[in-house]
Scaffold this active site. Structure first.
Site, PDB file in Angstrom:
ATOM      1  N   LYS A  60      33.488  30.591  33.819  1.00  0.00           N
ATOM      2  CA  LYS A  60      33.822  29.233  34.670  1.00  0.00           C
ATOM      3  C   LYS A  60      33.181  29.708  36.150  1.00  0.00           C
ATOM      4  O   LYS A  60      32.517  28.515  36.895  1.00  0.00           O
ATOM      5  CB  LYS A  60      35.171  28.946  34.841  1.00  0.00           C
ATOM      6  N   ASP A 103      40.623  26.636  35.439  1.00  0.00           N
ATOM      7  CA  ASP A 103      39.964  27.434  36.417  1.00  0.00           C
ATOM      8  C   ASP A 103      38.501  26.629  36.718  1.00  0.00           C
ATOM      9  O   ASP A 103      38.138  26.703  37.642  1.00  0.00           O
ATOM     10  CB  ASP A 103      39.789  29.045  36.266  1.00  0.00           C
ATOM     11  N   THR A 153      37.248  25.561  40.451  1.00  0.00           N
ATOM     12  CA  THR A 153      36.080  26.039  40.683  1.00  0.00           C
ATOM     13  C   THR A 153      34.944  25.282  40.984  1.00  0.00           C
ATOM     14  O   THR A 153      33.977  25.514  41.871  1.00  0.00           O
ATOM     15  CB  THR A 153      35.495  27.296  40.195  1.00  0.00           C
ATOM     16  N   ARG A 173      33.496  30.489  46.243  1.00  0.00           N
ATOM     17  CA  ARG A 173      32.063  31.334  46.679  1.00  0.00           C
ATOM     18  C   ARG A 173      31.068  30.846  45.570  1.00  0.00           C
ATOM     19  O   ARG A 173      29.988  31.015  46.074  1.00  0.00           O
ATOM     20  CB  ARG A 173      32.360  32.640  46.715  1.00  0.00           C
TER      21      ARG A 173
HETATM   22  N1  LIG Z   1      39.239  35.233  45.990  1.00  0.00           N
HETATM   23  C1  LIG Z   1      39.719  34.921  45.041  1.00  0.00           C
HETATM   24  O1  LIG Z   1      40.235  33.439  45.346  1.00  0.00           O
HETATM   25  C2  LIG Z   1      39.912  35.430  43.678  1.00  0.00           C
HETATM   26  C3  LIG Z   1      40.908  34.516  42.884  1.00  0.00           C
HETATM   27  C4  LIG Z   1      41.018  35.145  41.602  1.00  0.00           C
HETATM   28  C5  LIG Z   1      39.979  36.069  41.166  1.00  0.00           C
HETATM   29  N2  LIG Z   1      39.145  36.830  41.829  1.00  0.00           N
HETATM   30  C6  LIG Z   1      38.307  37.876  41.635  1.00  0.00           C
HETATM   31  O2  LIG Z   1      38.676  39.034  42.085  1.00  0.00           O
HETATM   32  C7  LIG Z   1      37.716  39.952  42.126  1.00  0.00           C
HETATM   33  C8  LIG Z   1      37.688  40.521  43.658  1.00  0.00           C
HETATM   34  O3  LIG Z   1      37.232  39.349  44.250  1.00  0.00           O
HETATM   35  P1  LIG Z   1      37.964  39.256  45.789  1.00  0.00           P
HETATM   36  O4  LIG Z   1      37.958  37.869  46.092  1.00  0.00           O
HETATM   37  O5  LIG Z   1      39.300  39.964  46.292  1.00  0.00           O
HETATM   38  O6  LIG Z   1      36.823  40.015  46.625  1.00  0.00           O
HETATM   39  P2  LIG Z   1      36.248  39.670  48.045  1.00  0.00           P
HETATM   40  O7  LIG Z   1      34.993  38.747  47.940  1.00  0.00           O
HETATM   41  O8  LIG Z   1      37.328  39.026  48.852  1.00  0.00           O
HETATM   42  O9  LIG Z   1      35.892  41.233  48.722  1.00  0.00           O
HETATM   43  C9  LIG Z   1      34.862  41.948  48.095  1.00  0.00           C
HETATM   44  C10 LIG Z   1      35.602  42.916  47.584  1.00  0.00           C
HETATM   45  O10 LIG Z   1      34.570  44.000  47.110  1.00  0.00           O
HETATM   46  C11 LIG Z   1      35.040  45.361  47.403  1.00  0.00           C
HETATM   47  N3  LIG Z   1      33.797  46.241  47.373  1.00  0.00           N
HETATM   48  C12 LIG Z   1      32.512  46.061  47.811  1.00  0.00           C
HETATM   49  N4  LIG Z   1      31.640  46.868  47.523  1.00  0.00           N
HETATM   50  C13 LIG Z   1      32.362  47.790  46.830  1.00  0.00           C
HETATM   51  C14 LIG Z   1      31.887  49.098  46.338  1.00  0.00           C
HETATM   52  N5  LIG Z   1      30.874  49.516  46.255  1.00  0.00           N
HETATM   53  N6  LIG Z   1      32.846  49.742  45.334  1.00  0.00           N
HETATM   54  C15 LIG Z   1      34.148  49.212  45.226  1.00  0.00           C
HETATM   55  N7  LIG Z   1      34.563  47.909  45.740  1.00  0.00           N
HETATM   56  C16 LIG Z   1      33.564  47.221  46.674  1.00  0.00           C
HETATM   57  C17 LIG Z   1      35.486  45.118  48.858  1.00  0.00           C
HETATM   58  O11 LIG Z   1      36.232  46.129  49.181  1.00  0.00           O
HETATM   59  C18 LIG Z   1      36.345  43.592  48.423  1.00  0.00           C
HETATM   60  O12 LIG Z   1      37.487  44.283  47.831  1.00  0.00           O
HETATM   61  C19 LIG Z   1      36.463  39.097  41.483  1.00  0.00           C
HETATM   62  O13 LIG Z   1      36.321  39.556  40.412  1.00  0.00           O
HETATM   63  C20 LIG Z   1      36.965  37.678  41.717  1.00  0.00           C
HETATM   64  O14 LIG Z   1      36.120  36.859  40.923  1.00  0.00           O
HETATM   65  C21 LIG Z   1      38.971  36.337  43.187  1.00  0.00           C
HETATM   66  O1  LIG Z   2      35.669  31.696  45.164  1.00  0.00           O
HETATM   67  P1  LIG Z   2      35.516  31.793  43.588  1.00  0.00           P
HETATM   68  O2  LIG Z   2      34.458  31.082  43.170  1.00  0.00           O
HETATM   69  O3  LIG Z   2      35.319  33.329  43.425  1.00  0.00           O
HETATM   70  O4  LIG Z   2      36.771  31.384  42.935  1.00  0.00           O
HETATM   71  C1  LIG Z   2      38.156  32.131  42.988  1.00  0.00           C
HETATM   72  C2  LIG Z   2      38.948  32.145  41.976  1.00  0.00           C
HETATM   73  O5  LIG Z   2      38.338  32.726  40.900  1.00  0.00           O
HETATM   74  C3  LIG Z   2      39.339  30.289  41.664  1.00  0.00           C
HETATM   75  O6  LIG Z   2      40.401  30.646  40.628  1.00  0.00           O
END
Ligand SMILES: NC(=O)c1ccc[n+]([C@@H]2O[C@H](COP(=O)([O-])OP(=O)(O)OC[C@H]3O[C@@H](n4cnc5c(N)ncnc54)[C@H](O)[C@@H]3O)[C@@H](O)[C@H]2O)c1
Ligand SMILES: O=P(O)(O)OC[C@H](O)CO
Length: 323
Positions: free
Chosen positions: A183, A236, A240, A247
């Site tokens: 997605k 999802d 998204t 993002r």
């Molecule tokens: N933000 C959301 O709404 C959301 C929702 C569901 C799933 N996710 C997933 O969760 C995962 C994390 O996303 P996020 O949104 O929490 O991240 P984010 O974009 O808010 O932050 C970036 C993350 O990357 C980490 N990072 C950067 N460089 C790094 C390195 N060299 N080693 C280890 N960590 C490092 C940072 O510490 C931080 O935790 C992703 O796979 C994303 O797809 C995000």
């Molecule tokens: O901001 P995105 O595109 O990484 O999406 C965040 C979550 O994965 C939505 O479920």
């Protein structure tokens, strides 16, 4: 429950907040020392989730060894860092994988990466339509919690459930992972359509045909159709692909406005997983014999191999076929 959270980006922090709100003892590992300090001293994650006052029950650490006593670990690092970080842990506690992506180079799903890094740990996947800010604000959210071991999966689902956070159990781990990974790539495509002003018909077509690609790829890898049509897949995808809060969608908007991917990705602190997943998804789909023309188009745009007009012409001039 003594819960550990690995990764203090927006999503790890939001999940920590949900867990602490239900009374769990939460220890969150952050990569950046300034995030550890901000959470411990001011109860806020200034770089990644600044608008949410965090529960004082959440403690942060920069030391992965401090997670050794945790009963379960939510793994919320970006997908490309997950294997390296898990390999340094010392635990056989269940791992609940929350990153959405496919590992570059190896083409492995996160469950395969985690199983190789921590062979003694049971694995579950938490995925679904979940903007971190909404979850942290206590807005109603439903997710898929997938685990091959039904008893463990049901137990984790009950431990993580809150009045505004509702996990649905599935035993289809691969299906839950593929929905979340694919997605993000389709969200970039929908952002391109928005940025280039190509209209809402085009966006709806991309969501629908993107779901067809997700389904073809998922079925080829052993996922079940009903998982792909559930929260972690279609749910999802719809979220998204419809909002600039994503993002991935906003990265696509920039591409659609003609900005190069290198410029859009340079110095970016937050992660747009689709940018890393698209090239490896294309390789994995080819290997699996699954036709994914939208994913191909996104990968070419990101690599600067084609511009928006060229990929739209390519998609629209494919041979006509049955739906
Ligand atoms: N933000 C959301 O709404 C959301 C929702 C569901 C799933 N996710 C997933 O969760 C995962 C994390 O996303 P996020 O949104 O929490 O991240 P984010 O974009 O808010 O932050 C970036 C993350 O990357 C980490 N990072 C950067 N460089 C790094 C390195 N060299 N080693 C280890 N960590 C490092 C940072 O510490 C931080 O935790 C992703 O796979 C994303 O797809 C995000
Ligand atoms: O901001 P995105 O595109 O990484 O999406 C965040 C979550 O994965 C939505 O479920």
């Amino acid at each position: 429950m003594r819960l550990g959270v690995i990764g203090a980006g927006a999503w790890g922090t939001a999940l920590a907040q949900v867990a602490a709100g239900g009374g769990d003892d939460v220890l969150i590992w952050a990569y950046e020392p300034e995030v550890v300090d901000a959470i411990n001293a001011a109860h806020v994650n200034t770089p990644y989730l600044p608008e949410v006052p965090l529960s004082p029950g959440i403690r942060a650490t920069g030391d992965l060894a401090a997670l050794a006593d945790r009963e379960a670990l939510l793994v919320v690092t970006p997908a490309q860092h997950l294997g390296r970080i898990l390999a340094t842990l010392d635990t056989d506690a269940p791992l609940i994988l929350c990153a959405k992506g496919i590992e570059a180079g190896t083409r492995r799903l996160m469950s395969d990466v985690a199983a190789a890094a921590r062979p003694g740990s049971p694995i579950a996947v938490l995925s679904g339509p979940t903007f971190a800010r909404e979850v942290a604000a206590g807005l109603p959210t439903a997710v898929t919690l997938a685990c091959a071991d039904e008893a463990l999966g049901q137990r984790l689902a009950h431990r993580l459930a809150r009045p505004t956070f509702r996990p649905y159990f599935s035993d289809d781990v691969v299906g839950a992972e593929i929905g979340g990974a694919v997605k993000n790539v389709m969200a970039i495509a929908c952002g391109v359509v928005e940025g280039a002003g190509l209209g809402q018909n085009a966006r709806a077509a991309l969501i629908s045909r993107g779901f067809a690609e997700m389904t073809r790829f998922g079925l080829a890898l052993g996922a079940r159709a009903e998982t792909l049509a559930g929260l972690s897949g279609l749910g999802d995808l719809v979220l998204t692909c419809s909002s600039a809060s994503s993002r991935n969608f906003s990265l696509g908007m920039g591409l659609g406005q003609g900005k190069p991917a290198t410029e859009l990705l340079a110095d970016r602190r937050t992660v747009a997983e689709g940018a890393f997943t698209a090239p490896v998804l294309v390789e994995a789909a080819r290997e699996a014999g699954a036709d994914m023309p939208i994913a191909d188009a996104v990968a070419d745009l990101l690599a600067g191999k084609a511009d928006v007009r060229a990929v739209i012409d390519r998609l629209m001039s494919r041979p006509l076929k049955r739906e």
